[in-house]
Design a protein around this motif. Structure first.
Motif, PDB file in Angstrom:
ATOM      1  N   UNK A   1      35.725  28.306  63.445  1.00  0.00           N
ATOM      2  CA  UNK A   1      35.329  27.935  62.082  1.00  0.00           C
ATOM      3  C   UNK A   1      36.219  28.627  61.051  1.00  0.00           C
ATOM      4  N   UNK A   2      36.591  29.866  61.348  1.00  0.00           N
ATOM      5  CA  UNK A   2      37.492  30.588  60.447  1.00  0.00           C
ATOM      6  C   UNK A   2      38.851  29.892  60.371  1.00  0.00           C
ATOM      7  N   UNK A   3      39.294  29.385  61.513  1.00  0.00           N
ATOM      8  CA  UNK A   3      40.555  28.649  61.545  1.00  0.00           C
ATOM      9  C   UNK A   3      40.466  27.363  60.719  1.00  0.00           C
ATOM     10  N   UNK A   4      39.339  26.643  60.876  1.00  0.00           N
ATOM     11  CA  UNK A   4      39.131  25.423  60.086  1.00  0.00           C
ATOM     12  C   UNK A   4      39.090  25.756  58.602  1.00  0.00           C
ATOM     13  N   UNK A   5      38.410  26.857  58.265  1.00  0.00           N
ATOM     14  CA  UNK A   5      38.316  27.268  56.866  1.00  0.00           C
ATOM     15  C   UNK A   5      39.700  27.553  56.280  1.00  0.00           C
ATOM     16  N   UNK A   6      40.561  28.199  57.079  1.00  0.00           N
ATOM     17  CA  UNK A   6      41.916  28.496  56.617  1.00  0.00           C
ATOM     18  C   UNK A   6      42.718  27.210  56.416  1.00  0.00           C
ATOM     19  N   UNK A   7      42.526  26.245  57.317  1.00  0.00           N
ATOM     20  CA  UNK A   7      43.238  24.967  57.187  1.00  0.00           C
ATOM     21  C   UNK A   7      42.759  24.191  55.961  1.00  0.00           C
TER      22      UNK A   7
ATOM     23  N   UNK B   1      26.546  34.375  73.527  1.00  0.00           N
ATOM     24  CA  UNK B   1      27.079  35.147  72.397  1.00  0.00           C
ATOM     25  C   UNK B   1      28.605  35.124  72.393  1.00  0.00           C
ATOM     26  N   UNK B   2      29.220  35.096  73.583  1.00  0.00           N
ATOM     27  CA  UNK B   2      30.682  34.977  73.636  1.00  0.00           C
ATOM     28  C   UNK B   2      31.138  33.643  73.039  1.00  0.00           C
ATOM     29  N   UNK B   3      30.404  32.583  73.384  1.00  0.00           N
ATOM     30  CA  UNK B   3      30.726  31.270  72.813  1.00  0.00           C
ATOM     31  C   UNK B   3      30.510  31.246  71.305  1.00  0.00           C
ATOM     32  N   UNK B   4      29.432  31.908  70.847  1.00  0.00           N
ATOM     33  CA  UNK B   4      29.158  31.947  69.405  1.00  0.00           C
ATOM     34  C   UNK B   4      30.262  32.696  68.663  1.00  0.00           C
ATOM     35  N   UNK B   5      30.746  33.769  69.268  1.00  0.00           N
ATOM     36  CA  UNK B   5      31.842  34.510  68.650  1.00  0.00           C
ATOM     37  C   UNK B   5      33.109  33.652  68.594  1.00  0.00           C
ATOM     38  N   UNK B   6      33.362  32.940  69.688  1.00  0.00           N
ATOM     39  CA  UNK B   6      34.521  32.032  69.712  1.00  0.00           C
ATOM     40  C   UNK B   6      34.356  30.918  68.685  1.00  0.00           C
TER      41      UNK B   6
ATOM     42  N   UNK C   1      30.046  37.456  62.762  1.00  0.00           N
ATOM     43  CA  UNK C   1      30.642  38.007  63.988  1.00  0.00           C
ATOM     44  C   UNK C   1      30.004  39.348  64.340  1.00  0.00           C
ATOM     45  N   UNK C   2      29.819  40.180  63.326  1.00  0.00           N
ATOM     46  CA  UNK C   2      29.182  41.474  63.565  1.00  0.00           C
ATOM     47  C   UNK C   2      27.731  41.284  64.020  1.00  0.00           C
ATOM     48  N   UNK C   3      27.059  40.298  63.425  1.00  0.00           N
ATOM     49  CA  UNK C   3      25.678  39.987  63.834  1.00  0.00           C
ATOM     50  C   UNK C   3      25.633  39.551  65.296  1.00  0.00           C
ATOM     51  N   UNK C   4      26.548  38.672  65.705  1.00  0.00           N
ATOM     52  CA  UNK C   4      26.607  38.206  67.089  1.00  0.00           C
ATOM     53  C   UNK C   4      26.881  39.367  68.044  1.00  0.00           C
ATOM     54  N   UNK C   5      27.810  40.258  67.641  1.00  0.00           N
ATOM     55  CA  UNK C   5      28.139  41.417  68.484  1.00  0.00           C
ATOM     56  C   UNK C   5      26.912  42.295  68.702  1.00  0.00           C
TER      57      UNK C   5
ATOM     58  N   UNK D   1      34.067  21.168  70.004  1.00  0.00           N
ATOM     59  CA  UNK D   1      34.061  21.351  71.461  1.00  0.00           C
ATOM     60  C   UNK D   1      33.398  22.678  71.835  1.00  0.00           C
ATOM     61  N   UNK D   2      33.688  23.719  71.065  1.00  0.00           N
ATOM     62  CA  UNK D   2      33.062  25.022  71.324  1.00  0.00           C
ATOM     63  C   UNK D   2      31.557  24.960  71.057  1.00  0.00           C
ATOM     64  N   UNK D   3      31.160  24.204  70.043  1.00  0.00           N
ATOM     65  CA  UNK D   3      29.722  24.014  69.773  1.00  0.00           C
ATOM     66  C   UNK D   3      29.034  23.352  70.966  1.00  0.00           C
ATOM     67  N   UNK D   4      29.712  22.382  71.589  1.00  0.00           N
ATOM     68  CA  UNK D   4      29.126  21.735  72.771  1.00  0.00           C
ATOM     69  C   UNK D   4      29.020  22.717  73.932  1.00  0.00           C
ATOM     70  N   UNK D   5      29.971  23.671  74.026  1.00  0.00           N
ATOM     71  CA  UNK D   5      29.875  24.715  75.056  1.00  0.00           C
ATOM     72  C   UNK D   5      28.647  25.591  74.834  1.00  0.00           C
TER      73      UNK D   5
END
Length: 443
Positions: A285-291, A275-280, A348-352, A140-144
């Motif tokens: 993705x980090x959450x998916x990776x943890x799951x 860039x805000x959406x990319x950071x989100x 994340x640092x790259x996006x920032x 969903x965030x990717x679609x944003x």
């Protein structure tokens, strides 16, 4: 659909619009006939103004922008990308493939209830609790992100249309100035020829005027080519046939009051929001990776066909075997998940950093556009004064013509000055609106 069909549909729409305008005019005219004579005089002025507006202005800039957004293939490509990203949400919510297997015992194992003949199995892996939800949120965030990229593309198309439109205005306005200068030179050449007959001017004066006219014709021919190129560029932005007519205003005026714009206005610009959406997205993705680093559960069922034992009679003879199964898939080697986590931190640092750079660029672009627009206003006011004073000088010279010999060299100098001042004035107006287009993009 090919370009020819699209062009035909666009022409049909324009004809329909013209017919609609004509219907409005005819309805007004029928009611106008029945008006009182005193009212009719006032209404007639409005009627002719309306008529001239409809047929002289044609399509407005906003209509061109709307047409470009509807027909531009680049925007259609972005829209298709957005639709595909929205559909990915459904894909992310699906379970892994169900495993179905079968086997036939060539060497039949004997059991108490009989020989096993064949085995059928089915198994479904289920990710750890919350994994599917996390994947859907990521999609969903990717679609944003895609939606925001579409908004940026629309703004860029709008900017391109506006820039080309005002460039076309500049060229056509310059063409009108050259046409007026050409007429004046014809008048001066005619006067010079009469003065030569009366021995009040020399042939050299006529030759100088003819040379000035030749240079003017040369500029007009060059301008025609530039106009054709710019019209083709605008038609391409509209995704039209390259020879479709285009209408721009005869003259534009810089507004008296200068609109203000603050640097805070770009805080919510789509380029920064991306860039805000990319950071989100990276956080999702980090959450998916943890799951995915957690175990996954497998549910299955085995069904074994058992053949009856001959010459034996007991209750479970030949009874098929049903065996439910539960399995656990444990990621013992989680190096890839740790690696992904580090990658996401770097990204994340790259996006920032990219967001900071983009914000600096947008702020610089805004400052430059604001300063250029103020400069354009100053140049416009200066050229207005210069034009008025040059015309006064021209009047003084022409008034002397009644009593003394006309100085054609001074006339040529003034005409060259007027031409330069008019062109600079047009350039200032075009530049003002070009900078306004940039500021509109930044809002």
């Amino acid at each position: 659909m090919n370009t020819r069909v699209k062009t035909k549909e666009q022409r049909v729409r324009r004809i329909d619009k013209m017919c609609s305008n004509m219907k409005v005019i005819m309805d007004w005219f029928s009611s106008f006939i029945n008006l009182d004579l005193r009212i009719r005089k006032k209404e007639s002025l409005l009627f002719f103004f309306l008529l001239s507006f409809l047929f002289s202005n044609g399509q407005t800039l906003q209509e061109y922008i709307k047409e470009a957004k509807e027909n531009n293939p680049e925007l259609k490509a972005f829209q298709n990308g957005l639709d595909a990203s929205i559909e990915k949400v459904n894909e992310a919510g699906s379970l892994p493939n169900t495993k179905i297997g079968t086997g036939y015992f060539i060497s039949e194992p004997e059991t108490r209830t009989g020989a096993q003949k064949a085995r059928f199995s089915a198994q479904q892996d289920i990710p750890w609790f919350g994994t599917i939800k996390a994947r859907k949120e990521t999609a969903s965030t990717e679609s944003d992100v895609h939606k925001n990229e579409l908004e940026i593309a629309k703004r860029k198309i709008t900017l391109q249309v506006e820039q080309t439109y005002y460039k076309l205005y500049e060229l056509k306005a310059s063409q009108n100035v050259l046409d007026e200068q050409d007429k004046l030179l014809d008048t001066y050449i005619e006067i010079a020829l009469k003065e030569v007959e009366n021995n009040r001017a020399s042939t050299v004066d006529v030759l100088k005027l003819n040379i000035a006219k030749n240079n003017l014709e040369n500029q007009k021919e060059i301008l025609k080519g530039e106009i054709l190129t710019t019209e083709t560029a605008l038609n391409q932005l509209l995704h039209r046939d390259g020879f479709d007519p285009l209408v721009v205003p005869d003259n534009l005026f810089i507004p008296e009051e200068e609109p203000t714009m603050m640097l805070n206005d770009i805080t919510y610009h789509p380029e920064l929001i991306t860039y805000d959406y990319l950071n989100e997205l990276l956080e999702k993705k980090e959450n998916v990776n943890a799951k995915e680093a957690l175990p996954s559960i497998g549910l299955g069922l085995d069904y074994v066909i058992v053949q009856e034992r001959p010459n034996i009679n007991f209750s479970d003879n030949g009874k098929d075997i049903i065996m439910p199964m539960v399995s656990l898939s444990v990621p013992l080697f989680s190096k890839k998940h740790k690696s992904r986590s580090k990658q996401y931190e770097f990204q994340k640092e790259e996006v920032f950093q990219k967001r900071e750079a983009s914000q600096n660029n947008l702020e610089n672009l805004m400052e430059e556009a604001i300063n250029n627009r103020i400069t354009a206003r100053i140049n416009y006011d200066t050229q207005q004064k210069n034009i008025e004073q040059a015309k006064q000088a021209e009047k003084i010279l022409l008034s002397q013509y009644q009593t003394a010999q006309l100085n054609f060299e001074e006339i040529l100098d003034i005409q060259q000055m007027l031409l330069a001042f008019e062109n600079r004035k047009i350039q200032a107006i075009a530049n003002y609106f070009l900078q306004t287009a940039v500021l509109n993009y930044l809002r």
